[in-house]
Design an enzyme around this catalytic site. Structure first.
Site, PDB file in Angstrom:
ATOM      1  N   GLU A 189     -31.440  14.484 -21.960  1.00 11.85           N
ATOM      2  CA  GLU A 189     -31.674  13.218 -22.654  1.00 11.85           C
ATOM      3  C   GLU A 189     -32.369  12.244 -21.717  1.00 11.85           C
ATOM      4  O   GLU A 189     -31.914  12.004 -20.596  1.00 11.85           O
ATOM      5  CB  GLU A 189     -30.383  12.596 -23.183  1.00 11.85           C
ATOM      6  CG  GLU A 189     -30.651  11.269 -23.880  1.00 11.85           C
ATOM      7  CD  GLU A 189     -29.554  10.813 -24.822  1.00 11.85           C
ATOM      8  OE1 GLU A 189     -29.540   9.626 -25.158  1.00 11.85           O
ATOM      9  OE2 GLU A 189     -28.717  11.642 -25.220  1.00 11.85           O
TER      10      GLU A 189
ATOM     11  N   LYS B 117     -26.165   1.903 -30.605  1.00 13.97           N
ATOM     12  CA  LYS B 117     -26.170   0.450 -30.790  1.00 13.97           C
ATOM     13  C   LYS B 117     -27.545  -0.033 -31.227  1.00 13.97           C
ATOM     14  O   LYS B 117     -27.668  -1.014 -31.961  1.00 13.97           O
ATOM     15  CB  LYS B 117     -25.720  -0.257 -29.514  1.00 13.97           C
ATOM     16  CG  LYS B 117     -26.690  -0.162 -28.350  1.00 13.97           C
ATOM     17  CD  LYS B 117     -26.222  -1.018 -27.175  1.00 13.97           C
ATOM     18  CE  LYS B 117     -27.240  -1.006 -26.040  1.00 13.97           C
ATOM     19  NZ  LYS B 117     -26.838  -1.868 -24.913  1.00 13.97           N
ATOM     20  N   PHE B 118     -28.599   0.678 -30.788  1.00 12.74           N
ATOM     21  CA  PHE B 118     -29.948   0.303 -31.197  1.00 12.74           C
ATOM     22  C   PHE B 118     -30.141   0.548 -32.689  1.00 12.74           C
ATOM     23  O   PHE B 118     -30.789  -0.230 -33.385  1.00 12.74           O
ATOM     24  CB  PHE B 118     -30.975   1.090 -30.381  1.00 12.74           C
ATOM     25  CG  PHE B 118     -30.981   0.724 -28.930  1.00 12.74           C
ATOM     26  CD1 PHE B 118     -31.642  -0.411 -28.489  1.00 12.74           C
ATOM     27  CD2 PHE B 118     -30.315   1.507 -28.005  1.00 12.74           C
ATOM     28  CE1 PHE B 118     -31.647  -0.760 -27.150  1.00 12.74           C
ATOM     29  CE2 PHE B 118     -30.311   1.164 -26.661  1.00 12.74           C
ATOM     30  CZ  PHE B 118     -30.981   0.026 -26.237  1.00 12.74           C
TER      31      PHE B 118
ATOM     32  N   ASP C 145     -37.188   8.144 -12.476  1.00  7.59           N
ATOM     33  CA  ASP C 145     -38.246   8.219 -13.480  1.00  7.59           C
ATOM     34  C   ASP C 145     -38.255   9.616 -14.096  1.00  7.59           C
ATOM     35  O   ASP C 145     -38.423  10.618 -13.404  1.00  7.59           O
ATOM     36  CB  ASP C 145     -39.588   7.917 -12.803  1.00  7.59           C
ATOM     37  CG  ASP C 145     -40.791   8.101 -13.712  1.00  7.59           C
ATOM     38  OD1 ASP C 145     -40.607   8.150 -14.945  1.00  7.59           O
ATOM     39  OD2 ASP C 145     -41.914   8.200 -13.184  1.00  7.59           O
TER      40      ASP C 145
ATOM     41  N   ASP D  44     -36.644   2.901 -34.036  1.00  4.35           N
ATOM     42  CA  ASP D  44     -36.441   1.964 -35.141  1.00  4.35           C
ATOM     43  C   ASP D  44     -37.681   1.091 -35.345  1.00  4.35           C
ATOM     44  O   ASP D  44     -37.613   0.063 -36.016  1.00  4.35           O
ATOM     45  CB  ASP D  44     -35.196   1.100 -34.920  1.00  4.35           C
ATOM     46  CG  ASP D  44     -35.272   0.252 -33.668  1.00  4.35           C
ATOM     47  OD1 ASP D  44     -36.270   0.370 -32.918  1.00  4.35           O
ATOM     48  OD2 ASP D  44     -34.347  -0.544 -33.422  1.00  4.35           O
TER      49      ASP D  44
ATOM     50  N   ASP E 102     -38.646   2.338 -25.383  1.00  3.83           N
ATOM     51  CA  ASP E 102     -39.333   1.050 -25.515  1.00  3.83           C
ATOM     52  C   ASP E 102     -40.600   1.242 -26.343  1.00  3.83           C
ATOM     53  O   ASP E 102     -41.463   2.041 -25.983  1.00  3.83           O
ATOM     54  CB  ASP E 102     -39.692   0.522 -24.120  1.00  3.83           C
ATOM     55  CG  ASP E 102     -40.120  -0.940 -24.137  1.00  3.83           C
ATOM     56  OD1 ASP E 102     -40.723  -1.365 -25.140  1.00  3.83           O
ATOM     57  OD2 ASP E 102     -39.860  -1.647 -23.148  1.00  3.83           O
TER      58      ASP E 102
ATOM     59  N   LYS F 257     -46.884  -4.733 -28.457  1.00  5.10           N
ATOM     60  CA  LYS F 257     -48.240  -5.279 -28.407  1.00  5.10           C
ATOM     61  C   LYS F 257     -49.269  -4.162 -28.247  1.00  5.10           C
ATOM     62  O   LYS F 257     -49.072  -3.236 -27.460  1.00  5.10           O
ATOM     63  CB  LYS F 257     -48.364  -6.284 -27.260  1.00  5.10           C
ATOM     64  CG  LYS F 257     -47.492  -7.525 -27.447  1.00  5.10           C
ATOM     65  CD  LYS F 257     -47.646  -8.493 -26.291  1.00  5.10           C
ATOM     66  CE  LYS F 257     -46.763  -9.723 -26.489  1.00  5.10           C
ATOM     67  NZ  LYS F 257     -46.872 -10.676 -25.361  1.00  5.10           N
TER      68      LYS F 257
ATOM     69  N   GLU G 294     -31.624   8.096 -16.635  1.00  4.10           N
ATOM     70  CA  GLU G 294     -31.706   6.666 -16.960  1.00  4.10           C
ATOM     71  C   GLU G 294     -32.132   5.924 -15.700  1.00  4.10           C
ATOM     72  O   GLU G 294     -31.623   6.216 -14.615  1.00  4.10           O
ATOM     73  CB  GLU G 294     -30.345   6.159 -17.459  1.00  4.10           C
ATOM     74  CG  GLU G 294     -30.240   4.668 -17.681  1.00  4.10           C
ATOM     75  CD  GLU G 294     -31.271   4.145 -18.658  1.00  4.10           C
ATOM     76  OE1 GLU G 294     -31.984   3.183 -18.302  1.00  4.10           O
ATOM     77  OE2 GLU G 294     -31.369   4.693 -19.782  1.00  4.10           O
TER      78      GLU G 294
END
Length: 239
Positions: free
Chosen positions: A69, A218-219, A121, A180, A144, A148, A94
Site C-alpha cells: 500500500e 476517513k477521506f 518515497d 474522491d 493527492d 490545479k 508513507e
C-alpha cells in the site's frame, strides 16, 4: 528510524537527478504515542530504505501473498486489512512520520505480525527494493489529486509509474486505486487504459464498486459529507 526519509537519486556520474515528487513533505509534530511507537515498534515492524531488493519470505518469516500500500496516511485501513487477512502479508509506505507512528501503534495494539512499514518515497522503494513479479496487489487510496491544472504533472498516477507498478505485480496481480476527485479518476482511467498488459476489471470498462476488502477511509467519509463520489479502479496484470 533514519531521518533521511527522502533520498535524491543520482546519475551514473554521481550527480543528483531532479524528479517531480507527487507529494509535499508535511512532517508535522509527533504525539507522545507516535513517538513512543517509532522508538519501540519500528525496530520490529519498520523497514529502512536501502538499495538492496527485499526478500519477502525472509522479511515476514514465511511464504505468503504480499500487498503493497502506497500512502497509507494514519494507517487505519491498512491495519484493518492486515488484521482481517492474517494469511496475507502487507507492506505499507508513507512519507509522513506521524502517520507511520500512528500505524505502528495500531499494529502493535492489534498484535499484528503480517505488517511492515516504510517511511520513504514510494517510487524509489519500487525501483530499488521491490523485486519484479513479487506483489499480489498494489493499493493506492486517495492520493493527492493536485487539483490545479498546472500541477497535474505531479499526480503519482502517470504512465511511467503505472508501468513500474505492473513490473512489480505478479501475473494476475492487481493495481487497485481509489479517489474522491472525479477528474483524477478520469485521469487514472485514461492512463491505465493506455498501457498494454493491464486488464480493467470493471464490467463497464471504467470503475468498480468499492470492494468489501477496502475499508471506508476517513477521506471517503469526508468525501461523502461533501457530497463527493468515490471512484475505485482495479486493473489486473495479464501479461
Amino acid at each position: 528510524m533514519k531521518n533521511d526519509v527522502i533520498s535524491p537519486e543520482f546519475d551514473e556520474n554521481g550527480r543528483p537527478l531532479r524528479r517531480i515528487r507527487s507529494f509535499v513533505r508535511r512532517q508535522g509534530r509527533l504525539t507522545k504515542g507516535q513517538e513512543h511507537a517509532l522508538e519501540n515498534y519500528w525496530p520490529v515492524m519498520g523497514v529502512e530504505f536501502s538499495e538492496d531488493m527485499l526478500d519477502f519470505p525472509a522479511l515476514f518469516g514465511r511464504e505468503a501473498p504480499v500487498t503493497l500500500e502506497i500512502g497509507f496516511g494514519m494507517g487505519a485501513s491498512l491495519v484493518a486489512m492486515a488484521k482481517d487477512r492474517p494469511e496475507q502479508d502487507f507492506l505499507g509506505i508513507e512519507v509522513h512520520s506521524p502517520g507511520v507512528g500512528a500505524c505502528l501503534a495500531s499494529a502493535h495494539e492489534e498484535g499484528l505480525s503480517n505488517l511492515r512499514v516504510m517511511c520513504h518515497d514510494a517510487v524509489e522503494v519500487l525501483h530499488k527494493m521491490i523485486p519484479d513479479n513479487s506483489l499480489r496487489m498494489v493499493q493506492l487510496f486517495f492520493p493527492d489529486p493536485w487539483h490545479k491544472a498546472r500541477h497535474n504533472k505531479r499526480r503519482i498516477v502517470q504512465v511511467p509509474f503505472a508501468e513500474l507498478v505492473k513490473s512489480k505485480l505478479q501475473l494476475g496481480g492487481v493495481f487497485h486505486m481509489a479517489t474522491d476527485w472525479e477528474p483524477y479518476a478520469e485521469h487514472m482511467l485514461e492512463v491505465m487504459s493506455s498501457i498494454d498488459g493491464y486488464k480493467n476489471l470493471s464490467e463497464s470498462n471504467d470503475y468498480v464498486p468499492r470492494p468489501a476488502s477496502r475499508p471506508v477511509t476517513k477521506f471517503e467519509q469526508r468525501g461523502h459529507r461533501l457530497g463527493h463520489g468515490v471512484w475505485d479502479l482495479m486493473f489486473e496484470r495479464v501479461k
